[in-house]
Design an enzyme around this catalytic site. Structure first.
Site, PDB file in Angstrom:
ATOM      1  N   PRO A  85       3.066   0.715  -2.065  1.00 46.24           N
ATOM      2  CA  PRO A  85       3.595   2.074  -2.194  1.00 46.24           C
ATOM      3  C   PRO A  85       3.860   2.425  -3.651  1.00 46.24           C
ATOM      4  O   PRO A  85       4.412   1.625  -4.410  1.00 46.24           O
ATOM      5  CB  PRO A  85       4.903   2.008  -1.391  1.00 46.24           C
ATOM      6  N   CYS A  86       3.466   3.642  -4.044  1.00 45.10           N
ATOM      7  CA  CYS A  86       3.454   3.987  -5.462  1.00 45.10           C
ATOM      8  C   CYS A  86       4.581   4.908  -5.888  1.00 45.10           C
ATOM      9  O   CYS A  86       4.692   5.241  -7.054  1.00 45.10           O
ATOM     10  CB  CYS A  86       2.125   4.650  -5.822  1.00 45.10           C
TER      11      CYS A  86
END
Length: 438
Positions: A85-86
């Site tokens: 997840p960014c």
């Protein structure tokens, strides 16, 4: 290439493990290249899309799978892939990950050096955004494979993230080349790059940091060769009244195609058989012409909404794409009569097949979180077989094969079972939904 959902034994021949799999961008890419994958995904809605698409999935937390259920991963898996997840690293996020880059780098070294993982976890969780720690999970999965009896090191590793994470991928690459500490002499050929999606035929401007690593014996990891020209993001300001201005092709190399526009992608998708994409509402005189006003501000001004013409690539597709306003013409803009991209249209701008079976809730978020499959085909093609996808493979990737309901049900049982091992409360049904059920 086998069709997803046709295998009696869904995990037979699985080669790719996709961490943080989302709705399946990398898995879709793998399918059209002829490789079978299994994904780990904690979001129930993304899992429903994956089940409907016939993609083998385990509904679980990546860390829990590594710590407690590692033996459930098929031993045929020899490729580790994923995009952690960014949000904490993203420009659109709160920036906790960017501020912690140097600190996270020290954690990478500490993991490889064999320091106490419980202490590392405690310190990671104190960083302010627990998602920041997830960028370490691919390394932990590799170390787990190396240290588990009966398992082999992954032959190939493919990781992608927002550009801000490139320095960490470079640290990864250096350690993988060295093979020291807990890597126990296992060394990889490893390279990482920043890739612009529009240069690989994605009708969208989006930059990703990508790492590819392979065990020796298959030659050096060569950079990907762009197939399309970059889109110039700095061509000067304009306003909606200039929507008739089209970019010129004067600087385009004969060796590369011009980037793909929104109109070209959506028109092509709408012409396919039984397509849910219908852009007739945006056509004038038989030509698809519109412009998009972004949900986000630009130039540091939240009120200065960016604009793109239909003859240009889309903005980066995020989970807020359904908030972008689509205007057919200047008259519609002046009257504030706007449309929205549908989920299939947003998927096409991400290069998912036009008929991909988006399911569950939060579908716009699913679309925005995904890796563009066309970019995935180029990355996996280079990593797994040393070449780009063929024209035939890319052409096939516009349509997703039908998946029987029985297969979807089987995959849901495989991924969720009795739901006891799924993320806590992820299957919780609200009272309002119970009351409205037939």
């Amino acid at each position: 290439m086998s069709s997803p959902g046709t295998q009696v034994h869904h995990l037979d021949g699985v080669r790719i493990l996709d961490l943080f799999a989302g709705p399946g961008g990398l898995d879709v890419a793998a399918h059209f290249l002829g490789f079978k994958s299994i994904g780990i995904e904690w979001d129930r809605n993304a899992c429903e899309t994956r089940y409907a698409a016939g993609l083998p999935t385990i509904h679980a937390d990546v860390s829990v799978m590594r710590e407690k259920r590692f033996d459930e991963i098929p031993k045929s898996v020899d490729v580790l892939a994923g995009g952690p997840p960014c949000q904490s690293f993203s420009v659109a996020g709160n920036g906790a990950g960017r501020r912690a880059l140097d600190m996270v780098e020290t954690f990478i070294h500490r993991l490889v050096d064999g320091e106490d993982e419980a202490q590392i976890d405690e310190e990671l969780h104190a960083l302010g955004d627990p998602r920041t720690a997830l960028v370490l999970e691919p390394l932990r999965w590799l170390l787990k494979a190396i240290e588990t009896e009966g398992r082999e090191p992954y032959k190939v590793i493919v990781l992608e993230q927002v550009p801000a994470v490139l320095p960490l991928w470079e640290v990864y690459a250096k350690l993988l080349r060295g093979g020291e500490g807990r890597l126990k002499g296992v060394k990889y050929e490893a390279e990482c790059w920043e890739l612009k999606t529009e240069q690989f035929g994605v009708p969208q401007t989006r930059t990703r940091a990508v790492l590819v690593a392979r065990l020796p014996g298959h030659g050096a990891v060569e950079p990907l060769e762009a197939t399309h020209m970059p889109f110039d993001l700095h061509r000067g300001r304009r306003n909606a009244a200039q929507a008739d201005m089209l970019p010129t092709d004067s600087a385009i190399s004969e060796a590369k195609q011009r980037w793909l526009s929104m109109a070209e992608a959506l028109d092509a998708a709408s012409e396919l058989e039984d397509s849910p994409v219908d852009v007739s509402r945006l056509r004038t005189g038989g030509e698809t012409t519109f412009f998009v006003v972004s949900n986000y501000g630009s130039g540091g001004d939240p009120k200065n909404r960016g604009r793109r013409l239909s003859s240009e690539p889309a903005f980066t597709v995020t989970g807020k794409i359904s908030r972008n306003k689509v205007y057919k013409d200047i008259a519609a803009y002046e009257a504030d009569r706007y449309d929205r991209f549908t989920i299939p249209e947003a998927g096409v701008l991400q290069t998912f097949p036009h008929n991909f079976p988006w399911s569950g809730n939060d579908q716009a978020q699913q679309v925005g979180n995904a890796v563009p499959p066309r970019l995935g085909m180029h990355v996996l093609g280079r990593a797994l077989r040393g070449n780009a996808p063929t024209d035939e493979e890319l052409a096939a990737a516009t349509t997703w094969p039908s998946v029987p309901r029985t297969t979807t049900d089987e995959l849901r049982r495989l991924g969720c079972g009795d739901q006891s091992q799924c993320p806590p409360e992820s299957h919780k049904v609200t009272r309002s939904r119970q009351e409205s059920a037939p």
